[in-house]
Design an enzyme around this catalytic site. Sequence first.
Site, PDB file in Angstrom:
ATOM      1  N   THR A  92     -39.241  -4.241  15.817  1.00 14.23           N
ATOM      2  CA  THR A  92     -38.649  -5.072  16.871  1.00 14.23           C
ATOM      3  C   THR A  92     -37.794  -4.090  17.627  1.00 14.23           C
ATOM      4  OG1 THR A  92     -38.586  -7.260  15.804  1.00 14.23           O
ATOM      5  CG2 THR A  92     -36.758  -6.751  17.194  1.00 14.23           C
ATOM      6  N   ASP A 148     -36.923 -14.818  14.256  1.00 17.64           N
ATOM      7  CA  ASP A 148     -35.524 -14.997  14.682  1.00 17.64           C
ATOM      8  C   ASP A 148     -35.235 -14.407  16.063  1.00 17.64           C
ATOM      9  OD1 ASP A 148     -36.101 -12.455  13.467  1.00 17.64           O
ATOM     10  OD2 ASP A 148     -33.963 -12.002  13.614  1.00 17.64           O
ATOM     11  N   GLY A 156     -35.637  -7.586  11.214  1.00 15.69           N
ATOM     12  CA  GLY A 156     -35.866  -7.776   9.789  1.00 15.69           C
ATOM     13  C   GLY A 156     -36.778  -8.965   9.577  1.00 15.69           C
TER      14      GLY A 156
HETATM   15  N1  ASP Z   1     -37.395 -10.154  13.140  1.00 16.64           N
HETATM   16  C1  ASP Z   1     -38.714 -10.015  13.671  1.00 16.64           C
HETATM   17  C2  ASP Z   1     -39.536 -11.231  13.355  1.00 16.64           C
HETATM   18  O1  ASP Z   1     -39.428 -11.731  12.247  1.00 16.64           O
HETATM   19  C3  ASP Z   1     -39.457  -8.854  13.117  1.00 16.64           C
HETATM   20  C4  ASP Z   1     -38.692  -7.591  12.996  1.00 16.64           C
HETATM   21  O2  ASP Z   1     -37.536  -7.488  13.314  1.00 16.64           O
HETATM   22  O3  ASP Z   1     -39.335  -6.652  12.549  1.00 16.64           O
HETATM   23  O4  ASP Z   1     -40.306 -11.648  14.179  1.00 16.64           O
END
Ligand code: ASP
Length: 307
Positions: free
Chosen positions: A174, A205, A226
């Site tokens: 992300t 999120d 995350g």
């Molecule tokens: N938080 C992001 C999601 O769950 C993914 C990430 O941050 O890697 O879509």
Amino acid sequence: MGNNFSIAIHGGAGTILRSTMTPALQAQYETGLQDALDTGYKILEAGGSSLDAVEAAVVKLEDFPLFNAGKGAVFNNVGGHEMDAAIMFGKGLEAGAACGISNVKNPVKLARAIMEHSPHVLLCGQGAEQFAKLQNLDFEDDAYFYIEQRYQQWQEALKEDRVQLDHSDKKFGTVGAVALDQQGNLAAATSTGGMTNKKFGRIGDSPIPGAGTYANNNTCAISCTGHGELFLRCVVAYDISCLMEYKGLSLKDACDVVVYDKLVKIGGEGGLIAIDKSGNIEMPFNSEGMYRACRNNGGRNEVLIYR
Ligand code: ASP
């Protein structure tokens, strides 16, 4: 003018394992991070707004194919790309977000357009794309979003019928930025392709104000990365702001409670970047690494991947 200003960015908490990182690849990641950081920093240095700074930094990260956002977004279960993004301005708690969108070149620009040119906060899917067209935002065809490494990751996930977070070690990806400008305004932005092989319109999120993205001039600006489901359940970004506002915690203490205690207790792996109203910067994570960088007017300038 003449006040403190600072910016922090991230390219995801799921770094490639240290054992598989090569010096050449590491240099590419660092160049991408430094470029995005400097783009945002220059806007702040010239007296520009934190909103412009976080948007410009995230656009750079979206255009950089090694990060899971914009060009480089992961494949979903049917071989497409569904992206999510949010932006928030701490001055008046203005927010805009889009989720489950395809072919929009820079999802963060759409989030900002929704914030500034619609009466809504969150638009999804085809409706959001329709709005993007009305706003004359750039679209790209599927070929633009095709990255061979992402395709292979999807093929592996598809074979085993699993939904996985970004990167070869099945972690996260992300991008995001937070900033404090010379006028004392905080802003945050986050953009993601979500999880490889995701289905059923899964949203994490990132585009949810208060969960993956939040900014409030009284407290802080936050952008998370995350395992989205756990970050949603912990309402991570808003929780940090609340710990500061209602309990009087410092930015560091509030981040520590949420990232190293609350999230860990429910198995929430990841991290975040945060800046408070004085310009203090925190970049905590409970995963092996997090692509991250920060810079302030006091001369701090860091680009980091591992602990
Ligand atoms: N938080 C992001 C999601 O769950 C993914 C990430 O941050 O890697 O879509």
